[in-house]
Design a protein around this motif. Structure first.
Motif, PDB file in Angstrom:
ATOM      1  N   TYR A   1      -2.391  -9.297  -7.316  1.00 21.36           N
ATOM      2  CA  TYR A   1      -2.841  -7.967  -6.911  1.00 21.36           C
ATOM      3  C   TYR A   1      -3.982  -7.463  -7.795  1.00 21.36           C
ATOM      4  CZ  TYR A   1       1.594  -8.223  -4.395  1.00 21.36           C
ATOM      5  OH  TYR A   1       2.630  -8.630  -3.597  1.00 21.36           O
TER       6      TYR A   1
ATOM      7  N   LEU B   1      -6.997  -8.602  -6.202  1.00 18.54           N
ATOM      8  CA  LEU B   1      -7.289  -7.765  -5.028  1.00 18.54           C
ATOM      9  C   LEU B   1      -7.945  -6.456  -5.471  1.00 18.54           C
ATOM     10  CD1 LEU B   1      -6.958  -7.623  -1.945  1.00 18.54           C
ATOM     11  CD2 LEU B   1      -4.724  -6.542  -2.301  1.00 18.54           C
TER      12      LEU B   1
ATOM     13  N   LEU C   1     -11.630  -5.090  -4.442  1.00 23.41           N
ATOM     14  CA  LEU C   1     -11.899  -3.748  -3.897  1.00 23.41           C
ATOM     15  C   LEU C   1     -12.944  -3.035  -4.759  1.00 23.41           C
ATOM     16  CD1 LEU C   1      -8.211  -2.747  -3.041  1.00 23.41           C
ATOM     17  CD2 LEU C   1     -10.089  -2.771  -1.394  1.00 23.41           C
TER      18      LEU C   1
ATOM     19  N   PHE D   1      -5.449   4.644  -3.932  1.00 23.53           N
ATOM     20  CA  PHE D   1      -4.732   3.531  -3.299  1.00 23.53           C
ATOM     21  C   PHE D   1      -3.815   2.820  -4.295  1.00 23.53           C
ATOM     22  CE2 PHE D   1      -4.587  -0.985  -1.831  1.00 23.53           C
ATOM     23  CZ  PHE D   1      -3.935  -0.755  -0.628  1.00 23.53           C
TER      24      PHE D   1
ATOM     25  N   LEU E   1      -0.399  -0.071  -4.181  1.00 25.71           N
ATOM     26  CA  LEU E   1       0.396  -0.926  -3.303  1.00 25.71           C
ATOM     27  C   LEU E   1       1.866  -0.489  -3.315  1.00 25.71           C
ATOM     28  CD1 LEU E   1      -0.958  -4.488  -4.183  1.00 25.71           C
ATOM     29  CD2 LEU E   1      -1.354  -3.185  -2.084  1.00 25.71           C
TER      30      LEU E   1
ATOM     31  N   ARG F   1      -3.974 -11.687   3.259  1.00 21.92           N
ATOM     32  CA  ARG F   1      -4.571 -10.870   4.323  1.00 21.92           C
ATOM     33  C   ARG F   1      -3.540 -10.606   5.426  1.00 21.92           C
ATOM     34  NH1 ARG F   1     -10.434 -11.301   7.339  1.00 21.92           N
ATOM     35  NH2 ARG F   1     -10.026  -9.636   8.825  1.00 21.92           N
TER      36      ARG F   1
ATOM     37  N   MET G   1      -1.220  -7.976   3.956  1.00 18.68           N
ATOM     38  CA  MET G   1      -1.774  -6.691   3.508  1.00 18.68           C
ATOM     39  C   MET G   1      -2.707  -6.026   4.520  1.00 18.68           C
ATOM     40  SD  MET G   1      -0.855  -5.986   0.367  1.00 18.68           S
ATOM     41  CE  MET G   1       0.192  -6.816  -0.815  1.00 18.68           C
ATOM     42  N   GLU G   2      -3.151  -6.773   5.521  1.00 15.29           N
ATOM     43  CA  GLU G   2      -4.217  -6.240   6.387  1.00 15.29           C
ATOM     44  C   GLU G   2      -3.899  -4.865   6.995  1.00 15.29           C
ATOM     45  OE1 GLU G   2      -6.568  -8.897   8.869  1.00 15.29           O
ATOM     46  OE2 GLU G   2      -6.340  -7.492  10.514  1.00 15.29           O
TER      47      GLU G   2
ATOM     48  N   ILE H   1      -4.283  -2.166   4.290  1.00 18.20           N
ATOM     49  CA  ILE H   1      -5.657  -1.992   3.802  1.00 18.20           C
ATOM     50  C   ILE H   1      -6.530  -1.384   4.902  1.00 18.20           C
ATOM     51  CG2 ILE H   1      -7.714  -3.275   3.037  1.00 18.20           C
ATOM     52  CD1 ILE H   1      -5.831  -4.974   1.357  1.00 18.20           C
TER      53      ILE H   1
ATOM     54  N   HIS I   1      -5.908   2.333   5.181  1.00 12.23           N
ATOM     55  CA  HIS I   1      -6.437   3.173   4.104  1.00 12.23           C
ATOM     56  C   HIS I   1      -7.967   3.132   4.017  1.00 12.23           C
ATOM     57  CE1 HIS I   1      -5.893   5.433   0.337  1.00 12.23           C
ATOM     58  NE2 HIS I   1      -6.983   4.782  -0.068  1.00 12.23           N
ATOM     59  N   PHE I   2      -8.538   1.921   4.172  1.00 13.60           N
ATOM     60  CA  PHE I   2      -9.988   1.765   3.933  1.00 13.60           C
ATOM     61  C   PHE I   2     -10.801   1.567   5.215  1.00 13.60           C
ATOM     62  CE2 PHE I   2      -7.957   0.057   0.037  1.00 13.60           C
ATOM     63  CZ  PHE I   2      -8.545   0.864  -0.911  1.00 13.60           C
TER      64      PHE I   2
ATOM     65  N   LEU J   1     -12.682  -5.604   6.010  1.00 11.79           N
ATOM     66  CA  LEU J   1     -11.680  -6.676   5.834  1.00 11.79           C
ATOM     67  C   LEU J   1     -12.291  -8.055   5.564  1.00 11.79           C
ATOM     68  CD1 LEU J   1      -9.085  -5.562   8.534  1.00 11.79           C
ATOM     69  CD2 LEU J   1      -8.791  -5.497   6.051  1.00 11.79           C
TER      70      LEU J   1
END
Ligand SMILES: C[S@@+](CC[C@H](N)C(=O)[O-])C[C@H]1O[C@@H](n2cnc3c(N)ncnc32)[C@H](O)[C@@H]1O
Length: 324
Positions: A191, A194, A198, A215, A217, A275, A278-279, A282, A285-286, A291
């Motif tokens: 993470y 990750l 980001l 953000f 997790l 992915r 988490m897709e 994510i 949120h974003f 992606l």
């Protein structure tokens, strides 16, 4: 016999579990001299309402056809499979109605990001963490830990109410090897990379800094000690078995070896897995537009990490029985 798979997702893993249960029941009935006297089995496949239950039901249809063919000549055990949308952090079944709960690779997910940090933005000392890393402040680590304690205690209480006396729970989820929450652990890297990916999108102007700052997790990987302490404190279950084992980050190349043979292709596999998991979070949120760029960057960073060291997930597997 009522059996539930919690967090079943939409792929074939849940059907492997169903097959396994049917196989065990069939063998048991033969062993006790009642080969035609199977209990009727009802399986509930549970996941969040956004899960692709349509895909799952198509797989169930194929599975039923295959099961009928495999038992040619002999009647297959009567088996009924249904979908059950809802969060396992809520009540899903009537009191004392379930005989076996199973959950695979789900319970490291929290019901929400830790209370107290969400939406407050990160202060300097939190170092843009989206999860715990070795530089995380003990306060932030504690908030993640407390969220796990609340969620897992609630999960146990709900399942206790739903299980028949003597009913069982089998859980497998991502855990932590060391008791110290700030020790260097696989998930901190996974993470952490990750978070760095980001951050690089923020640096390139593709993401707003405030978006990243809010953000976190909703995950937590507990140690065996933490898990056992909560179960024992609840007084609701007797533990039969608990074990920690390790699996490679790259699920296509799980081996005993301490080196990664092809860090680039492994990094692509790892990025695809993360992915897939988490897709939705994510994208919500974003936004979806980042992606492809994000996971390309992530794969690149994972490859660099794997060149230096092979890292593995720590996995906790446990089974327990409702006390009478
Ligand atoms: C990594 S997948 C594992 C899926 C499946 N058990 C397997 O092994 O292939 C985790 C699953 O847990 C589900 N999940 C997460 N939180 C949940 C909750 N509170 N209630 C029900 N399902 C949840 C997710 O939607 C996801 O499908």
């Amino acid at each position: 016999m009522i059996v539930a798979d919690l967090g079943c997702s939409s792929g074939p893993n849940t059907l492997c579990f169903i097959s396994e249960v049917i196989g065990i029941i069939t063998r048991y009935c033969k062993e006790v001299g009642l080969p035609h006297d199977h209990p009727q089995l009802q399986f509930f496949l549970n996941d969040l309402p956004g899960n692709d239950f349509n895909n799952l039901f198509k797989l169930v249809e194929q599975f039923n056809k295959l099961a009928a063919r495999n038992h040619r000549g002999e009647a297959p055990p009567p088996c009924y499979i249904s979908g059950l949308p809802g969060s396992y952090y809520t009540r899903l079944f009537p009191c004392q109605s379930v005989h076996l709960f199973h959950s695979l690779f789900c319970l490291h997910w929290r019901s929400q990001a830790p209370e107290g940090v969400k939406g407050t933005g990160k202060t300097h000392q939190h170092n843009r963490d989206i999860y715990i890393t070795k530089t995380t402040s003990p306060t932030l680590a504690k908030l993640f830990q407390q969220q796990f304690q609340r969620d897992f205690s609630l999960f146990l209480k709900l399942r206790y109410e739903e299980l028949v006396f003597g009913g069982h729970i089998i859980l497998t989820f991502i855990g932590r090897k060391h008791e110290d929450v700030l020790s260097t652990e696989s998930n901190h890297h996974l993470y952490g990379l990750l978070a760095q990916s980001l951050q690089s999108l923020v640096d390139e102007g593709l993401l707003k800094k405030e978006k990243l700052d809010s953000f976190y997790l909703p995950v937590y990987s507990p140690s065996i000690g933490e898990v056992v302490a909560i179960i024992e404190q609840s007084g609701m279950f007797n533990m039969n078995h608990v074990k920690l084992f390790e699996i490679d980050w790259d699920p296509y190349y799980d081996s005993e070896s301490d080196v990664v043979h092809d860090s680039v292709s492994s990094s692509v596999n790892v990025a695809r897995c993360i992915r897939a998991v988490m897709e939705p979070l994510i994208a919500c949120h974003f936004g979806e537009t980042i992606l492809d760029r994000l996971f390309k960057e992530y794969a690149h960073r994972v490859a660099k990490h794997l060149e230096k060291e092979k890292t593995k997930h720590a996995v906790i597997a446990l089974s327990m029985k409702k006390v009478i």
